[in-house]
Design a protein around this motif. Structure first.
Motif, short mmCIF file in Angstrom:
data_model
loop_
_atom_site.label_atom_id
_atom_site.label_comp_id
_atom_site.label_asym_id
_atom_site.label_seq_id
_atom_site.Cartn_x
_atom_site.Cartn_y
_atom_site.Cartn_z
N VAL A 172 -0.26 24.46 -1.00
CA VAL A 172 -0.61 25.68 -0.29
C VAL A 172 0.46 26.08 0.71
CG1 VAL A 172 -2.38 26.83 1.09
CG2 VAL A 172 -3.03 24.98 -0.44
N ILE A 173 0.83 27.33 0.66
CA ILE A 173 1.76 27.88 1.64
C ILE A 173 0.90 28.45 2.76
CG2 ILE A 173 3.51 29.64 2.04
CD1 ILE A 173 3.92 29.25 -1.17
N GLY A 230 -0.59 36.80 0.28
CA GLY A 230 -1.30 36.39 1.48
C GLY A 230 -1.34 34.88 1.62
N VAL A 231 -1.67 34.44 2.83
CA VAL A 231 -1.70 33.01 3.11
C VAL A 231 -2.77 32.68 4.14
CG1 VAL A 231 0.75 32.56 2.62
CG2 VAL A 231 0.07 33.27 4.90
N MET A 278 -7.03 34.34 7.76
CA MET A 278 -6.27 34.69 6.57
C MET A 278 -5.43 35.92 6.92
SD MET A 278 -6.96 32.64 3.98
CE MET A 278 -6.49 33.52 2.49
N ILE A 279 -4.26 36.02 6.30
CA ILE A 279 -3.38 37.18 6.52
C ILE A 279 -2.80 37.58 5.18
CG2 ILE A 279 -1.38 35.75 7.11
CD1 ILE A 279 -1.97 38.93 8.98
N SER A 280 -2.78 38.89 4.92
CA SER A 280 -2.26 39.37 3.64
C SER A 280 -1.28 40.52 3.87
CB SER A 280 -3.41 39.86 2.76
OG SER A 280 -3.93 41.08 3.27
N HIS A 296 -14.18 41.30 -3.17
CA HIS A 296 -12.88 41.87 -3.58
C HIS A 296 -11.71 41.12 -2.96
CE1 HIS A 296 -15.09 45.19 -5.35
NE2 HIS A 296 -15.78 45.26 -4.22
N PHE A 297 -11.87 39.80 -2.80
CA PHE A 297 -10.79 38.98 -2.27
C PHE A 297 -9.79 38.68 -3.38
CE2 PHE A 297 -14.00 36.83 0.80
CZ PHE A 297 -13.87 37.86 1.71
N LYS A 298 -8.54 38.51 -2.99
CA LYS A 298 -7.52 38.08 -3.93
C LYS A 298 -7.33 36.57 -3.85
CE LYS A 298 -5.01 42.39 -3.96
NZ LYS A 298 -3.77 43.07 -3.65
N LYS A 299 -7.59 36.01 -2.66
CA LYS A 299 -7.42 34.57 -2.43
C LYS A 299 -8.60 34.03 -1.65
CE LYS A 299 -2.40 34.06 -1.88
NZ LYS A 299 -2.10 33.74 -3.22
#
Length: 162
Positions: free
Chosen positions: A20-21, A43-44, A56-58, A129-132
């Motif tokens: 994980v980054i 995002g990470v 979380m930040i995207s 609708h999350f990507k991560k």
């Protein structure tokens, strides 16, 4: 063993990315953008010194921060390119040194554990609708991430190689 004899139920750990980054809350937006571009990710998770999830930040969070008036990509483009290029450039230069803590998502953070049912993770990703989605252990440390893109690649690889 749900439904099919001898077939193990899929768990989050079967699909999660373990390498994980992450970034820290002090990471600047400039540093974040470099990380996202270098790793070609959107995002990470933001973690503390012990690796515990803080937020979380995207890339979408950064765009919304830089151009809150834009409602669509077209609006964003028109605002930047046509109407307010100088104002945007000034805001961009000034904002790049802000810590990600200022704009990271802290509320309504959803997480899953490695042993959780994979279908539960899918439901969360789809419903919100999350990507991560960060994967955390019992201590709340980020041990993985599960993303829509990774899921699609895994499914495709399994279908094409079976």
């Amino acid at each position: 063993m749900d439904g099919y004899k001898g077939v193990r139920k899929l768990e989050v750990k079967d699909f999660m990315i373990r390498d994980v980054i992450t970034v820290k809350k002090e990471t600047t937006i400039r540093e974040l953008l470099k990380v996202l571009a270098h790793h070609r990710i959107g995002g990470v998770p933001v973690v503390d010194a012990e690796g515990k999830l803080l937020g979380m930040i995207s890339d979408g969070d950064v765009i919304r921060f830089l151009q809150p008036k834009a409602r669509t990509v077209y609006d964003f483009y028109i605002t930047i390119v046509v109407n307010e290029q100088e104002d945007f450039n000034e805001k961009l230069v000034h904002s790049l040194d802000f810590p990600v803590e200022k704009i990271m998502k802290r509320r309504e953070l959803y997480t899953v554990r490695p042993e959780d049912d994979f279908e539960n993770a899918l439901r969360i990703l789809v419903k919100h609708h999350f990507k991560k989605l960060p994967v955390v252990n019992q201590a709340g440390r980020v041990v993985g991430v599960i993303s829509r893109g990774d899921i699609m690649r895994q499914i495709t690889d399994k279908l094409l190689n079976s």
